[in-house]
Design an enzyme around this catalytic site. Structure first.
Site, PDB file in Angstrom:
ATOM      1  N   LYS A   1      47.902 -29.005  23.968  1.00 22.93           N
ATOM      2  CA  LYS A   1      49.079 -29.107  24.698  1.00 22.93           C
ATOM      3  C   LYS A   1      49.870 -27.816  25.203  1.00 22.93           C
ATOM      4  O   LYS A   1      50.200 -26.890  24.586  1.00 22.93           O
ATOM      5  CB  LYS A   1      50.027 -29.714  23.415  1.00 22.93           C
ATOM      6  CG  LYS A   1      51.317 -30.160  23.819  1.00 22.93           C
ATOM      7  CD  LYS A   1      52.243 -30.823  23.143  1.00 22.93           C
ATOM      8  CE  LYS A   1      53.484 -31.531  23.533  1.00 22.93           C
ATOM      9  NZ  LYS A   1      54.281 -30.605  24.210  1.00 22.93           N
TER      10      LYS A   1
ATOM     11  N   ARG B   1      59.546 -32.581  36.681  1.00 22.50           N
ATOM     12  CA  ARG B   1      59.568 -34.175  35.836  1.00 22.50           C
ATOM     13  C   ARG B   1      60.986 -34.577  35.732  1.00 22.50           C
ATOM     14  O   ARG B   1      61.237 -35.779  35.853  1.00 22.50           O
ATOM     15  CB  ARG B   1      59.103 -33.721  34.403  1.00 22.50           C
ATOM     16  CG  ARG B   1      59.345 -34.987  33.412  1.00 22.50           C
ATOM     17  CD  ARG B   1      58.497 -34.974  32.085  1.00 22.50           C
ATOM     18  NE  ARG B   1      58.753 -35.814  31.208  1.00 22.50           N
ATOM     19  CZ  ARG B   1      59.477 -35.898  30.289  1.00 22.50           C
ATOM     20  NH1 ARG B   1      59.881 -34.788  29.971  1.00 22.50           N
ATOM     21  NH2 ARG B   1      59.730 -36.912  29.448  1.00 22.50           N
TER      22      ARG B   1
ATOM     23  N   CYS C   1      59.089  16.507   9.837  1.00 22.82           N
ATOM     24  CA  CYS C   1      59.676  15.276   9.545  1.00 22.82           C
ATOM     25  C   CYS C   1      58.788  14.360   8.658  1.00 22.82           C
ATOM     26  O   CYS C   1      57.637  14.295   8.994  1.00 22.82           O
ATOM     27  CB  CYS C   1      59.972  14.545  10.785  1.00 22.82           C
ATOM     28  SG  CYS C   1      60.609  12.893  10.617  1.00 22.82           S
TER      29      CYS C   1
HETATM   30  S1  IVH Z   1      50.215 -36.256  28.841  1.00 21.51           S
HETATM   31  C1  IVH Z   1      52.097 -40.347  29.476  1.00 21.51           C
HETATM   32  N1  IVH Z   1      48.953 -34.218  28.026  1.00 21.51           N
HETATM   33  O1  IVH Z   1      54.203 -32.291  27.005  1.00 21.51           O
HETATM   34  C2  IVH Z   1      51.612 -39.176  28.688  1.00 21.51           C
HETATM   35  N2  IVH Z   1      51.239 -33.800  28.319  1.00 21.51           N
HETATM   36  O2  IVH Z   1      56.000 -34.991  26.490  1.00 21.51           O
HETATM   37  C3  IVH Z   1      52.122 -37.930  29.465  1.00 21.51           C
HETATM   38  N3  IVH Z   1      52.012 -31.686  27.912  1.00 21.51           N
HETATM   39  O3  IVH Z   1      56.392 -32.041  29.249  1.00 21.51           O
HETATM   40  C4  IVH Z   1      52.022 -36.488  28.910  1.00 21.51           C
HETATM   41  N4  IVH Z   1      50.083 -30.846  27.601  1.00 21.51           N
HETATM   42  O4  IVH Z   1      54.160 -31.731  30.462  1.00 21.51           O
HETATM   43  C5  IVH Z   1      50.224 -34.696  28.514  1.00 21.51           C
HETATM   44  N5  IVH Z   1      47.721 -32.380  27.636  1.00 21.51           N
HETATM   45  C6  IVH Z   1      48.813 -32.915  27.855  1.00 21.51           C
HETATM   46  C7  IVH Z   1      49.841 -32.134  27.905  1.00 21.51           C
HETATM   47  C8  IVH Z   1      51.106 -32.833  28.035  1.00 21.51           C
HETATM   48  C9  IVH Z   1      51.512 -30.310  27.574  1.00 21.51           C
HETATM   49  C10 IVH Z   1      53.570 -31.562  28.139  1.00 21.51           C
HETATM   50  C11 IVH Z   1      54.042 -32.461  29.351  1.00 21.51           C
HETATM   51  C12 IVH Z   1      55.428 -33.000  28.863  1.00 21.51           C
HETATM   52  C13 IVH Z   1      55.166 -33.169  27.397  1.00 21.51           C
HETATM   53  C14 IVH Z   1      55.027 -34.441  26.970  1.00 21.51           C
END
Ligand code: IVH
Length: 724
Positions: free
Chosen positions: A130, A151, A488
């Site tokens: 993530k 987004r 010091c």
């Molecule tokens: S999938 C329908 N995969 O996390 C699923 N999101 O709330 C859509 N993010 O701001 C998101 N790493 O930008 C997905 N490997 C990953 C991700 C990811 C970061 C972020 C995304 C969004 C938030 C999702």
């Protein structure tokens, strides 16, 4: 040269040449930015680029938005245009439970919704990182990037195409990189990463790129890029950014694309939006196939991405990534699990704005909010005065933190941190915890924070709080220093601890409590004093048992036999770290030559620039420092001196090694010294740039990673062979 007879060419040949230049530059950019494996020197790339620019300006009607020359440019905008997303950009449910139960809960839910019995096989997922950046939708029509949007609220975002074009990792046109280039980047056959393997179906070729393809992913900033950017911001007197995510978001939402182009951004793809005319489900059976294909089309996909089965493997993935998180060159705040089958994803569908088939599983945060109780000033080994915030203890980055550095006076002022303020503290990996910034009062984070108007803004004392010597600041420098030197107590203690540390001469058992006691009791003042201490003086210290005193005496004796680099490093000359000390020793062979070398000669040493050369010269120009060295030698400190080896062959020059596990005969430090003496570098983490991993028994994740990346693995015997 093609550039010279450019205008002599008939237009059709020009056109062909232009097309081939573009294709070549696309491939080179992909190799450079995505694969991290340039195949041509930068200068050659620049030459081809200028050639294309020249052709395009001769034929303006041939200019297209996917040309590599169109990455930078465009005029500042007044505002961003609104973009309605063809397919909403959803968010993802977050499992706040950072323990393994978080993964189990998700698997249980999925199984229940798929109406699986306990006896049914485990569910197949894709586990991803993530990323901590911001979500972007990249719209390609007929393979050409036509729009990039943030987004926003999920339904409507902002058109940031101009800025996104400047990101080298994002293809302007899909399918430009050659297949050979993509294959080269894949992990070797049999490696655990499922990304490289076409598991269960082949990826589509670039000829199959759908007419409309929206690629979704995260724009982020690497931590090293972030540091450099902040350095530059500070140098320009501009405000620095709190963290890489804010810096990335600021860059993407920068109205002036010229400025955005100077902010180093990166990208990872993790999904798709609109795909037409065929549906995604008819093109791919699984999410992993989709990712593999995006990768083969030139999009960066994180190499940690895995197909896993059942809750157990989700948990293992979460734990494994948590352990290696600090070694990643960018921030992540957790992992994401997604159902691998696209058909099953569709069956599960969505609840409100979140898919039922995916979840984010967080890690313990590396940043936390807390309150400043006091700001103290600490004096370091080089006399530097560091403002340190005493904090209400918070659990951050895996430990309880109650002190955090504020770096220097200017940082405190810029951040305007005062006693009583709510602040963000950050602790990542082994890095000293720092105060990132304060939370503006009334920001609502945890109720308004009334600021205390009577607390004066922070300033540093004019006299050293430890020894009372003057505090000075060199012109143009951010740091204040006490001029007391070894007079010091603070500097004296730190200097002794520095000399005795494991990486210097190593005096076992010489900890900060003991040094503090000895300096405060006036038993020692200088480094040679240490070696003049006998058992009697030591045992006379409070709470010092006979046995402990004898241990220290023995440790001191043992430390006398050392090496020149360790000794040099131990002296604590400003800007002379371990690596520089080694270079100096290698270049000069002996200490006297270093002590007497003029700056011009010092400058010839690898990695020694004017600041370092000056610092070394200044150190040895001071009589009292030379005295310390002489006295230490008189006390019996010794090392073997060699011949100057600046011309010695360096068989390992340009090679980077990572050591892991226990080697049969060599200690970690010995192996490191030997590799460095042969011109190699030793690094702490395995990456694509690692040349060799030297593995002993009980080698752990570094060995696994080497295997995944296809990095050559050596045992001790093979290393010794190379060193011959
Ligand atoms: S999938 C329908 N995969 O996390 C699923 N999101 O709330 C859509 N993010 O701001 C998101 N790493 O930008 C997905 N490997 C990953 C991700 C990811 C970061 C972020 C995304 C969004 C938030 C999702």
């Amino acid at each position: 040269m093609a550039t010279l007879d450019l205008f002599a060419m008939p237009p059709s040949e020009d056109r062909d040449h232009l097309d081939s230049l573009r294709a070549q530059l696309h491939t080179l950019a992909h190799q450079y930015y995505v694969l991290d494996a340039p195949t041509l020197p930068d200068a050659e790339y620049d030459r081809l680029f200028r050639e294309l620019q020249a052709l395009e300006s001769a034929h303006p009607d041939w200019l297209t938005p996917d040309s590599p020359t169109q990455r930078v440019g465009g005029k500042p905008l007044d505002q961003f245009a609104a973009v309605r997303h063809a397919v909403p950009m959803l968010s993802i449910r977050t499992e706040t439970d950072t323990e393994s139960t978080g993964a189990q809960a998700f698997d249980t839910r999925v199984r229940k919704e798929l109406e699986l019995l306990d006896t049914d096989a485990s569910v197949e997922y894709v586990a991803e990182l993530k990323f901590d950046g911001l979500a972007i939708n990249l719209r390609y029509e007929n393979g050409v990037l036509v729009q990039a949007a943030t987004r926003g609220d999920g339904e409507n975002g902002e058109d940031v195409t101009q800025n996104i074009r400047t990101i080298g990792q994002i293809p302007l046109k899909i399918g430009a990189p050659t297949l050979a280039a993509t294959r080269a980047a894949l992990p070797p056959e049999g490696a655990r990463s499922a990304l490289g393997r076409p598991g269960g179906g082949t990826s589509l070729s670039t000829a199959d790129v759908p007419q409309v393809l929206e690629v979704r992913g995260e724009v982020y900033m690497r931590r090293d890029d972030f540091e450099v950017l902040n350095e530059q911001q500070r140098a320009k007197g501009d405000k620095s950014f709190v963290n890489p995510r804010n810096a990335a978001a600021g860059a993407v939402r920068q109205l002036d694309p010229g400025i955005a182009a100077q902010r180093p951004l990166s990208f990872f793809a993790y999904g798709v939006g609109e795909v037409a005319p065929q549906a995604v489900g008819s093109l791919f059976a699984t999410h992993m196939q989709l990712l593999q294909t995006l990768k083969s089309w030139g999009f960066p996909v994180a190499e940690q991405t895995r197909v896993v089965h059942g809750a157990g493997e989700l948990v293992a993935f979460h734990q494994n990534i948590a352990l290696t998180r600090d070694q990643l060159p960018y921030d992540i705040d957790g992992v994401v699990y997604k159902l691998n089958s696209l058909a099953l994803q569709q069956r599960l569908g969505f609840v409100t704005r979140e898919p039922r088939w995916a979840v984010a599983h967080k890690f313990p945060a590396q940043e936390q909010l807390t309150r400043v109780l006091a700001i103290d000033v600490q004096v370091g080994r080089t006399g530097k005065l560091t403002p340190v915030a005493r904090l209400e203890p918070v659990f951050v980055g895996g430990t309880t933190v109650s002190n955090a550095t504020l770096h220097n006076l200017f940082e405190v002022r810029k951040k305007d941190v005062r006693v009583g303020d709510q602040v963000i503290v950050r602790r990542a990996g082994d890095v000293i915890p720092e105060v990132v910034g304060r939370v503006a009062s009334g920001s609502g984070v945890s109720g308004p924070t009334p600021r205390q108007p009577y607390v004066p803004n922070f300033s540093l004392p004019a006299l050293c709080p430890v020894c009372g010597s003057a505090v000075v600041r060199e012109k143009g420098q951010a740091n204040h220093r006490c001029v007391g030197g070894l007079f010091c107590n603070a500097q004296c203690k730190q200097a002794i601890l520095h000399f005795g540390q494991r990486r210097a001469v190593e005096i076992e058992g010489l900890g900060d409590k003991l040094v503090e006691q000895m300096v405060d009791a006036n038993v020692i003042r200088t480094l040679p004093d240490l070696y003049r201490l006998g058992f009697g003086a030591l045992v006379g210290l409070e709470r010092m048992a006979d046995k402990s005193a004898q241990n220290i005496v023995d440790a001191l004796e043992k430390s006398k036999q050392t090496t020149l680099p360790r000794f040099l490093f131990g002296l604590g000359i400003r800007h002379v770290g371990e690596a520089t000390a080694k270079e100096l020793a290698r270049h000069f062979g002996g200490l006297d030559a270093i002590m007497d070398a003029p700056e011009e000669v010092l400058l010839q040493v690898n990695d020694v620039g004017p600041i370092v050369a000056k610092s070394i010269r200044t150190f040895f120009d001071q009589a009292h420092n030379r005295e310390v060295v002489d006295q230490l030698r008189a006390c019996g400190i010794r090392w073997e001196e060699g011949a100057a080896t600046s011309d010695a062959p360096k068989p390992l020059a340009g090679k980077t090694f990572v050591l892991t596990g226990t080697l049969p005969t060599l200690g970690r430090d010995d192996a490191k010294d030997m590799i460095e003496a042969a011109g190699g570098k030793v690094s702490g983490s395995v990456s694509k740039k690692t040349s060799y991993v030297v593995a002993g028994t009980e080698a752990g994740s570094k060995l696994t990673r080497a295997q995944e990346l296809g990095v050559a693995v050596l045992d001790e015997a093979a290393l010794l062979e190379m060193l011959k």
